[in-house]
Motif scaffolding. Structure first.
Motif, PDB file in Angstrom:
ATOM      1  N   GLU A  78       0.868  -1.179   0.000  1.00 13.75           N
ATOM      2  CA  GLU A  78       0.000   0.000   0.000  1.00 13.75           C
ATOM      3  C   GLU A  78       0.904   1.227   0.000  1.00 13.75           C
ATOM      4  O   GLU A  78       1.314   1.695   1.069  1.00 13.75           O
ATOM      5  CB  GLU A  78      -0.907   0.007   1.229  1.00 13.75           C
ATOM      6  CG  GLU A  78      -1.941  -1.102   1.231  1.00 13.75           C
ATOM      7  CD  GLU A  78      -2.841  -1.043   2.457  1.00 13.75           C
ATOM      8  OE1 GLU A  78      -2.709  -0.107   3.288  1.00 13.75           O
ATOM      9  OE2 GLU A  78      -3.682  -1.940   2.585  1.00 13.75           O
ATOM     10  N   GLY A  79       1.246   1.702  -1.171  1.00 15.47           N
ATOM     11  CA  GLY A  79       2.162   2.834  -1.272  1.00 15.47           C
ATOM     12  C   GLY A  79       3.523   2.452  -0.746  1.00 15.47           C
ATOM     13  O   GLY A  79       4.133   1.491  -1.194  1.00 15.47           O
ATOM     14  N   ARG A  80       3.991   3.184   0.263  1.00 20.26           N
ATOM     15  CA  ARG A  80       5.302   2.913   0.863  1.00 20.26           C
ATOM     16  C   ARG A  80       5.269   1.764   1.857  1.00 20.26           C
ATOM     17  O   ARG A  80       6.313   1.295   2.299  1.00 20.26           O
ATOM     18  CB  ARG A  80       5.795   4.158   1.609  1.00 20.26           C
ATOM     19  CG  ARG A  80       6.079   5.335   0.731  1.00 20.26           C
ATOM     20  CD  ARG A  80       6.627   6.534   1.514  1.00 20.26           C
ATOM     21  NE  ARG A  80       7.005   6.262   2.881  1.00 20.26           N
ATOM     22  CZ  ARG A  80       6.689   7.025   3.927  1.00 20.26           C
ATOM     23  NH1 ARG A  80       5.989   8.113   3.779  1.00 20.26           N
ATOM     24  NH2 ARG A  80       7.088   6.707   5.138  1.00 20.26           N
ATOM     25  N   PHE A  81       4.089   1.334   2.251  1.00 20.69           N
ATOM     26  CA  PHE A  81       3.958   0.352   3.318  1.00 20.69           C
ATOM     27  C   PHE A  81       3.548  -1.013   2.777  1.00 20.69           C
ATOM     28  O   PHE A  81       2.925  -1.121   1.725  1.00 20.69           O
ATOM     29  CB  PHE A  81       2.919   0.813   4.349  1.00 20.69           C
ATOM     30  CG  PHE A  81       3.309   2.081   5.038  1.00 20.69           C
ATOM     31  CD1 PHE A  81       4.230   2.073   6.069  1.00 20.69           C
ATOM     32  CD2 PHE A  81       2.749   3.297   4.650  1.00 20.69           C
ATOM     33  CE1 PHE A  81       4.599   3.243   6.702  1.00 20.69           C
ATOM     34  CE2 PHE A  81       3.110   4.470   5.279  1.00 20.69           C
ATOM     35  CZ  PHE A  81       4.041   4.445   6.310  1.00 20.69           C
ATOM     36  N   ILE A  82       3.882  -2.023   3.549  1.00 21.38           N
ATOM     37  CA  ILE A  82       3.414  -3.373   3.271  1.00 21.38           C
ATOM     38  C   ILE A  82       2.508  -3.772   4.426  1.00 21.38           C
ATOM     39  O   ILE A  82       2.905  -3.706   5.594  1.00 21.38           O
ATOM     40  CB  ILE A  82       4.588  -4.367   3.135  1.00 21.38           C
ATOM     41  CG1 ILE A  82       5.469  -3.965   1.958  1.00 21.38           C
ATOM     42  CG2 ILE A  82       4.064  -5.790   2.958  1.00 21.38           C
ATOM     43  CD1 ILE A  82       6.723  -4.800   1.806  1.00 21.38           C
ATOM     44  N   ARG A  83       1.290  -4.130   4.094  1.00 30.52           N
ATOM     45  CA  ARG A  83       0.309  -4.536   5.102  1.00 30.52           C
ATOM     46  C   ARG A  83       0.285  -6.059   5.147  1.00 30.52           C
ATOM     47  O   ARG A  83       0.113  -6.719   4.133  1.00 30.52           O
ATOM     48  CB  ARG A  83      -1.070  -3.970   4.760  1.00 30.52           C
ATOM     49  CG  ARG A  83      -2.090  -4.205   5.852  1.00 30.52           C
ATOM     50  CD  ARG A  83      -3.318  -3.333   5.693  1.00 30.52           C
ATOM     51  NE  ARG A  83      -3.065  -1.909   5.738  1.00 30.52           N
ATOM     52  CZ  ARG A  83      -2.911  -1.192   6.865  1.00 30.52           C
ATOM     53  NH1 ARG A  83      -2.974  -1.786   8.020  1.00 30.52           N
ATOM     54  NH2 ARG A  83      -2.703   0.095   6.806  1.00 30.52           N
ATOM     55  N   TYR A  84       0.465  -6.606   6.348  1.00 30.97           N
ATOM     56  CA  TYR A  84       0.503  -8.052   6.554  1.00 30.97           C
ATOM     57  C   TYR A  84      -0.828  -8.539   7.105  1.00 30.97           C
ATOM     58  O   TYR A  84      -1.516  -7.829   7.833  1.00 30.97           O
ATOM     59  CB  TYR A  84       1.640  -8.418   7.522  1.00 30.97           C
ATOM     60  CG  TYR A  84       2.990  -8.116   6.931  1.00 30.97           C
ATOM     61  CD1 TYR A  84       3.661  -9.059   6.162  1.00 30.97           C
ATOM     62  CD2 TYR A  84       3.595  -6.871   7.123  1.00 30.97           C
ATOM     63  CE1 TYR A  84       4.895  -8.785   5.599  1.00 30.97           C
ATOM     64  CE2 TYR A  84       4.831  -6.588   6.573  1.00 30.97           C
ATOM     65  CZ  TYR A  84       5.463  -7.543   5.806  1.00 30.97           C
ATOM     66  OH  TYR A  84       6.687  -7.260   5.245  1.00 30.97           O
ATOM     67  N   ARG A  85      -1.165  -9.771   6.750  1.00 31.31           N
ATOM     68  CA  ARG A  85      -2.413 -10.382   7.219  1.00 31.31           C
ATOM     69  C   ARG A  85      -2.200 -11.884   7.326  1.00 31.31           C
ATOM     70  O   ARG A  85      -1.326 -12.441   6.664  1.00 31.31           O
ATOM     71  CB  ARG A  85      -3.561 -10.074   6.269  1.00 31.31           C
ATOM     72  CG  ARG A  85      -3.317 -10.527   4.849  1.00 31.31           C
ATOM     73  CD  ARG A  85      -4.444 -10.090   3.887  1.00 31.31           C
ATOM     74  NE  ARG A  85      -4.020 -10.102   2.511  1.00 31.31           N
ATOM     75  CZ  ARG A  85      -3.771 -11.183   1.785  1.00 31.31           C
ATOM     76  NH1 ARG A  85      -3.918 -12.362   2.306  1.00 31.31           N
ATOM     77  NH2 ARG A  85      -3.375 -11.091   0.536  1.00 31.31           N
ATOM     78  N   ILE A  86      -2.986 -12.522   8.198  1.00 30.22           N
ATOM     79  CA  ILE A  86      -2.896 -13.973   8.264  1.00 30.22           C
ATOM     80  C   ILE A  86      -3.397 -14.534   6.939  1.00 30.22           C
ATOM     81  O   ILE A  86      -4.263 -13.953   6.289  1.00 30.22           O
ATOM     82  CB  ILE A  86      -3.657 -14.560   9.473  1.00 30.22           C
ATOM     83  CG1 ILE A  86      -5.132 -14.179   9.463  1.00 30.22           C
ATOM     84  CG2 ILE A  86      -2.987 -14.160  10.778  1.00 30.22           C
ATOM     85  CD1 ILE A  86      -5.943 -14.894  10.518  1.00 30.22           C
ATOM     86  N   SER A  87      -2.840 -15.651   6.536  1.00 30.25           N
ATOM     87  CA  SER A  87      -3.148 -16.197   5.211  1.00 30.25           C
ATOM     88  C   SER A  87      -4.459 -16.949   5.176  1.00 30.25           C
ATOM     89  O   SER A  87      -5.022 -17.156   4.097  1.00 30.25           O
ATOM     90  CB  SER A  87      -2.015 -17.117   4.744  1.00 30.25           C
ATOM     91  OG  SER A  87      -1.869 -18.199   5.645  1.00 30.25           O
ATOM     92  N   SER A  88      -4.964 -17.349   6.329  1.00 32.66           N
ATOM     93  CA  SER A  88      -6.211 -18.110   6.373  1.00 32.66           C
ATOM     94  C   SER A  88      -6.928 -17.830   7.691  1.00 32.66           C
ATOM     95  O   SER A  88      -6.281 -17.769   8.749  1.00 32.66           O
ATOM     96  CB  SER A  88      -5.911 -19.610   6.264  1.00 32.66           C
ATOM     97  OG  SER A  88      -7.065 -20.375   6.540  1.00 32.66           O
ATOM     98  N   SER A  89      -8.229 -17.713   7.619  1.00 28.94           N
ATOM     99  CA  SER A  89      -9.013 -17.522   8.849  1.00 28.94           C
ATOM    100  C   SER A  89      -8.907 -18.742   9.757  1.00 28.94           C
ATOM    101  O   SER A  89      -9.172 -18.654  10.955  1.00 28.94           O
ATOM    102  CB  SER A  89     -10.469 -17.243   8.502  1.00 28.94           C
ATOM    103  OG  SER A  89     -11.035 -18.358   7.821  1.00 28.94           O
ATOM    104  N   ARG A  90      -8.471 -19.856   9.215  1.00 27.75           N
ATOM    105  CA  ARG A  90      -8.301 -21.063  10.034  1.00 27.75           C
ATOM    106  C   ARG A  90      -7.194 -20.889  11.067  1.00 27.75           C
ATOM    107  O   ARG A  90      -7.171 -21.576  12.081  1.00 27.75           O
ATOM    108  CB  ARG A  90      -8.035 -22.273   9.153  1.00 27.75           C
ATOM    109  CG  ARG A  90      -9.268 -22.681   8.377  1.00 27.75           C
ATOM    110  CD  ARG A  90      -9.027 -23.919   7.571  1.00 27.75           C
ATOM    111  NE  ARG A  90     -10.258 -24.302   6.926  1.00 27.75           N
ATOM    112  CZ  ARG A  90     -10.635 -25.544   6.755  1.00 27.75           C
ATOM    113  NH1 ARG A  90      -9.870 -26.525   7.171  1.00 27.75           N
ATOM    114  NH2 ARG A  90     -11.771 -25.819   6.156  1.00 27.75           N
ATOM    115  N   ILE A  91      -6.264 -19.981  10.814  1.00 25.51           N
ATOM    116  CA  ILE A  91      -5.218 -19.694  11.804  1.00 25.51           C
ATOM    117  C   ILE A  91      -5.854 -19.090  13.047  1.00 25.51           C
ATOM    118  O   ILE A  91      -5.552 -19.498  14.175  1.00 25.51           O
ATOM    119  CB  ILE A  91      -4.129 -18.777  11.219  1.00 25.51           C
ATOM    120  CG1 ILE A  91      -3.369 -19.526  10.115  1.00 25.51           C
ATOM    121  CG2 ILE A  91      -3.179 -18.266  12.307  1.00 25.51           C
ATOM    122  CD1 ILE A  91      -2.448 -18.672   9.280  1.00 25.51           C
ATOM    123  N   ALA A  92      -6.749 -18.140  12.865  1.00 22.88           N
ATOM    124  CA  ALA A  92      -7.454 -17.538  14.002  1.00 22.88           C
ATOM    125  C   ALA A  92      -8.286 -18.590  14.727  1.00 22.88           C
ATOM    126  O   ALA A  92      -8.333 -18.615  15.963  1.00 22.88           O
ATOM    127  CB  ALA A  92      -8.332 -16.383  13.532  1.00 22.88           C
TER     128      ALA A  92
END
Length: 118
Positions: A78-92
Motif C-alpha cells: 500500500e504505497g510505501r507500506f506493506i500490510r501483513y495479514r494472516i493467510s487463512s481464517s483457520r489460523i485464528a
C-alpha cells in the motif's frame, strides 16, 4: 489389508506427522505467536505490529519474513507500506481452539518440565 497398503498408509501418516511438526514450529516461537495473534485482529503494517507486540522493528520484520515463507502470513503493498495479514481464517480458529484447550490442560502445561520458557 495388504502389507503394501499398510506401508502406504504408514508412509503417508509419517509424512503428515513431519508436516504437522513443521507447522507447529511456526507457532512455537513466542514472537511469531504474538505477531499471529495481533494479525488475527486484522491486517497491520510493521510499525503497528511493533506497537501491538512490544517487539523491536527488526525482530518483527524477521519473524514476518519467516511466517510469510511458511505460508502463514500474506502481504499487500500500500504505497510505501506493506500490510501483513494472516493467510487463512483457520489460523485464528486454531489459536482460538488452543485457548479453549488450554482452559482444560493449562495446569499440566504449566507443570511440564520438558518445555520450559526461556
Amino acid at each position: 489389508m495388504s502389507n503394501d497398503m499398510m506401508q502406504i498408509i504408514a508412509d503417508h501418516k509419517a509424512g503428515n506427522i513431519e508436516q504437522r511438526a513443521k507447522l507447529f514450529r511456526g507457532f512455537a516461537d513466542p514472537s511469531r505467536l504474538a505477531i499471529l495473534c495481533a494479525l488475527c485482529e486484522g491486517p497491520m503494517v510493521v510499525h503497528e505490529l511493533v506497537e501491538r507486540t512490544g517487539l523491536s522493528q527488526p525482530n518483527v520484520s524477521n519473524h514476518l519474513r519467516c511466517l510469510q515463507e511458511c505460508g502463514l502470513v500474506n502481504s499487500d503493498r500500500e504505497g510505501r507500506f506493506i500490510r501483513y495479514r494472516i493467510s487463512s481464517s483457520r489460523i485464528a480458529t486454531l489459536l482460538s481452539d488452543v485457548d479453549a484447550l488450554l482452559d482444560v490442560v493449562a495446569e499440566g502445561v504449566e507443570a511440564c518440565e520438558n518445555y520450559r520458557g526461556r
